[in-house]
Design a protein around this motif. Structure first.
Motif, mmCIF file in Angstrom:
data_model
loop_
_atom_site.group_PDB
_atom_site.id
_atom_site.type_symbol
_atom_site.label_atom_id
_atom_site.label_comp_id
_atom_site.label_asym_id
_atom_site.label_seq_id
_atom_site.Cartn_x
_atom_site.Cartn_y
_atom_site.Cartn_z
ATOM 1 N N PHE A 6 3.989 9.932 -6.373
ATOM 2 C CA PHE A 6 3.866 9.147 -7.602
ATOM 3 C C PHE A 6 2.410 9.046 -8.036
ATOM 4 C CE2 PHE A 6 3.738 6.543 -3.825
ATOM 5 C CZ PHE A 6 2.690 5.658 -4.029
ATOM 6 N N SER A 7 2.229 8.818 -9.335
ATOM 7 C CA SER A 7 0.918 8.536 -9.902
ATOM 8 C C SER A 7 0.836 7.041 -10.199
ATOM 9 C CB SER A 7 0.703 9.328 -11.191
ATOM 10 O OG SER A 7 0.638 10.712 -10.928
ATOM 11 N N TYR A 8 -0.361 6.487 -10.041
ATOM 12 C CA TYR A 8 -0.539 5.055 -10.280
ATOM 13 C C TYR A 8 -1.994 4.772 -10.645
ATOM 14 C CZ TYR A 8 -2.809 4.718 -5.700
ATOM 15 O OH TYR A 8 -3.671 4.872 -4.639
ATOM 16 N N THR A 9 -2.235 3.610 -11.244
ATOM 17 C CA THR A 9 -3.583 3.165 -11.525
ATOM 18 C C THR A 9 -4.072 2.328 -10.349
ATOM 19 O OG1 THR A 9 -3.181 3.145 -13.902
ATOM 20 C CG2 THR A 9 -5.048 1.866 -13.109
ATOM 21 N N ASP A 10 -5.154 2.758 -9.741
ATOM 22 C CA ASP A 10 -5.685 2.088 -8.557
ATOM 23 C C ASP A 10 -6.309 0.752 -8.956
ATOM 24 O OD1 ASP A 10 -7.041 1.351 -6.215
ATOM 25 O OD2 ASP A 10 -7.379 3.440 -5.669
ATOM 26 N N PRO A 21 -3.684 2.510 4.898
ATOM 27 C CA PRO A 21 -4.994 2.477 4.233
ATOM 28 C C PRO A 21 -5.126 3.598 3.207
ATOM 29 C CG PRO A 21 -5.232 2.278 6.622
ATOM 30 C CD PRO A 21 -3.809 2.680 6.343
ATOM 31 N N LYS A 22 -5.700 3.279 2.048
ATOM 32 C CA LYS A 22 -5.928 4.294 1.034
ATOM 33 C C LYS A 22 -7.010 5.266 1.461
ATOM 34 C CE LYS A 22 -4.619 1.443 -2.960
ATOM 35 N NZ LYS A 22 -5.136 0.758 -4.174
ATOM 36 N N THR A 23 -7.922 4.802 2.290
ATOM 37 C CA THR A 23 -8.990 5.660 2.805
ATOM 38 C C THR A 23 -8.682 5.978 4.247
ATOM 39 O OG1 THR A 23 -10.600 4.627 1.338
ATOM 40 C CG2 THR A 23 -11.459 5.938 3.179
ATOM 41 N N PRO A 24 -8.430 7.250 4.599
ATOM 42 C CA PRO A 24 -8.111 7.570 5.996
ATOM 43 C C PRO A 24 -9.288 7.283 6.903
ATOM 44 C CG PRO A 24 -8.463 9.572 4.710
ATOM 45 C CD PRO A 24 -8.488 8.437 3.743
ATOM 46 N N PRO A 25 -9.033 6.940 8.192
ATOM 47 C CA PRO A 25 -10.123 6.654 9.114
ATOM 48 C C PRO A 25 -11.027 7.866 9.314
ATOM 49 C CG PRO A 25 -8.037 6.878 10.275
ATOM 50 C CD PRO A 25 -7.705 6.859 8.823
ATOM 51 N N GLN A 68 1.521 10.182 -1.993
ATOM 52 C CA GLN A 68 2.843 10.527 -1.454
ATOM 53 C C GLN A 68 3.086 9.708 -0.198
ATOM 54 O OE1 GLN A 68 4.463 14.713 -1.314
ATOM 55 N NE2 GLN A 68 4.099 14.419 0.868
ATOM 56 N N ILE A 69 4.257 9.095 -0.123
ATOM 57 C CA ILE A 69 4.645 8.338 1.063
ATOM 58 C C ILE A 69 5.856 9.008 1.685
ATOM 59 C CG2 ILE A 69 5.622 6.152 1.875
ATOM 60 C CD1 ILE A 69 3.912 4.750 -0.246
ATOM 61 N N MET A 70 5.775 9.276 2.991
ATOM 62 C CA MET A 70 6.907 9.826 3.736
ATOM 63 C C MET A 70 7.344 8.794 4.765
ATOM 64 S SD MET A 70 8.221 11.232 6.696
ATOM 65 C CE MET A 70 6.978 11.989 7.735
ATOM 66 N N ILE A 71 8.630 8.546 4.840
ATOM 67 C CA ILE A 71 9.193 7.578 5.770
ATOM 68 C C ILE A 71 10.145 8.315 6.710
ATOM 69 C CG2 ILE A 71 10.505 5.445 6.021
ATOM 70 C CD1 ILE A 71 9.781 4.866 3.066
ATOM 71 N N ARG A 114 3.787 7.844 6.578
ATOM 72 C CA ARG A 114 2.513 8.517 6.309
ATOM 73 C C ARG A 114 2.192 8.406 4.822
ATOM 74 N NH1 ARG A 114 3.143 14.246 9.652
ATOM 75 N NH2 ARG A 114 3.323 13.318 11.741
ATOM 76 N N LEU A 115 0.917 8.207 4.547
ATOM 77 C CA LEU A 115 0.423 8.180 3.169
ATOM 78 C C LEU A 115 -0.513 9.361 2.973
ATOM 79 C CD1 LEU A 115 -0.137 6.800 0.391
ATOM 80 C CD2 LEU A 115 -1.978 5.547 1.546
ATOM 81 N N LYS A 116 -0.268 10.125 1.931
ATOM 82 C CA LYS A 116 -1.159 11.223 1.565
ATOM 83 C C LYS A 116 -1.694 10.961 0.169
ATOM 84 C CE LYS A 116 -1.472 16.248 1.074
ATOM 85 N NZ LYS A 116 -0.749 17.545 1.178
ATOM 86 N N LEU A 117 -3.010 11.018 0.012
ATOM 87 C CA LEU A 117 -3.642 10.819 -1.281
ATOM 88 C C LEU A 117 -4.139 12.149 -1.813
ATOM 89 C CD1 LEU A 117 -5.680 7.582 -0.505
ATOM 90 C CD2 LEU A 117 -3.553 7.752 -1.798
ATOM 91 N N PHE A 118 -3.956 12.357 -3.106
ATOM 92 C CA PHE A 118 -4.401 13.586 -3.753
ATOM 93 C C PHE A 118 -5.661 13.295 -4.571
ATOM 94 C CE2 PHE A 118 0.081 13.763 -2.855
ATOM 95 C CZ PHE A 118 0.242 15.022 -2.294
ATOM 96 N N ASP A 119 -6.169 14.273 -5.254
ATOM 97 C CA ASP A 119 -7.424 14.110 -5.985
ATOM 98 C C ASP A 119 -7.344 12.943 -6.961
ATOM 99 O OD1 ASP A 119 -8.484 16.224 -4.653
ATOM 100 O OD2 ASP A 119 -8.111 17.682 -6.246
#
Length: 270
Positions: A238-242, A265-269, A183-186, A165-170
């Motif tokens: 983690f933080s990253y530059t998109d 996907p960075k953008t959830p359906p 955040q990635i959970m495996i 699962r991928l979770k994106l924050f603000d």
């Protein structure tokens, strides 16, 4: 009587608040174990004090020894890049919990994961940078993390293995960059080899994610060589530059040879 109970409650609350405020910091503690491990982990490399370059945050007393959160964060955004980190838990059966390599998009570094701590121990982050090798860390009071029972029975754990699962924050935007936090959970039991089947009481064989690679498009975010000290159902925040790529891709291989490739996907359906 009511007034006495009220006064006692106020005093108790004040005492608890005072104790929380007085909770000590937990810097590294001198001990013989690191002296025995050091040459095997870093050889003769000179270790510079990393406290000014990055912080390591971990609880003084862990709530759960099997899932101890550890956060590594650069103190100055403009500081030199951190190319890789060795995460070391002195007193664990396999002290090197993970070796993590970072791509350019991860700078300035902010990275969190969860680890098992088997007994009271220093947790060290050893960072490789263009200007040398730096180390700092925290002392954590926890015990039994490597042998703590898994949260699911082996059959149930294996059924869902490899789900991600991928979770994106603000989004964090400025005129010069485009920082995001994810955040990635495996889902994986990450068996340590020290846990017992709760029914048969036989040891469950070690099986953990040994290699992990996370990318956005063709650009590496981070790669992990993991061990038994990374927690069950590994989590990486983690933080990253998109860079504008639509997806984050994950490639993972465990010690049984199972391969897990996922496109997140960075953008959830909608």
């Amino acid at each position: 009587m009511k007034l006495m109970l009220t006064a006692f409650s106020v005093m108790l609350a004040a005492s608890v608040a005072s104790a929380q405020q007085a909770t000590p910091d937990n810097p590294l503690v001198e001990g013989p174990t690191w002296n025995e491990l050091k040459d095997d982990i870093v050889g003769k490399t000179a270790l510079l004090d990393g406290a000014a370059l990055f912080s390591v945050t971990a609880p003084y007393r862990a709530n759960d020894a099997a899932t101890v959160p550890v956060t590594i964060e650069q103190r100055e955004p403009a500081a030199e890049s951190i190319d890789s980190i060795k995460l070391v838990i002195d007193e664990n059966p396999a002290p090197v919990a993970a070796e993590i390599r970072f791509g350019p998009s991860m700078a300035p570094l902010k990275f969190e994961t969860r680890v098992r701590v088997n007994q009271y121990s220093n947790i060290r982050a050893i960072a490789e940078t263009p200007k040398g090798t730096f180390m700092t860390g925290r002392f954590v009071k926890a015990s039994g993390g490597c042998s703590a029972p898994a949260t699911k029975d082996p059959v149930a754990a294996l059924n869902g293995m490899g789900e991600m699962r991928l979770k994106l924050f603000d989004r964090k935007e400025s005129s010069s960059n485009n920082r995001r936090e994810a955040q990635i959970m495996i889902r994986h039991p990450n068996y340590s080899g020290l846990q017992r089947d709760q029914i048969t009481q036989l040891f469950i064989g070690a099986n953990f994610i040994a290699q992990l690679e996370v990318k956005q498009g063709d650009d590496l975010l981070f790669a992990v060589n993991g061990g038994i000290s990374v927690s069950e159902n590994p989590v990486f925040r983690f933080s990253y530059t998109d860079n504008g790529a639509p997806d984050i891709t994950v490639h993972a291989v465990d010690t049984d040879g199972n391969v897990f490739d996922r496109v997140l996907p960075k953008t959830p359906p909608a």
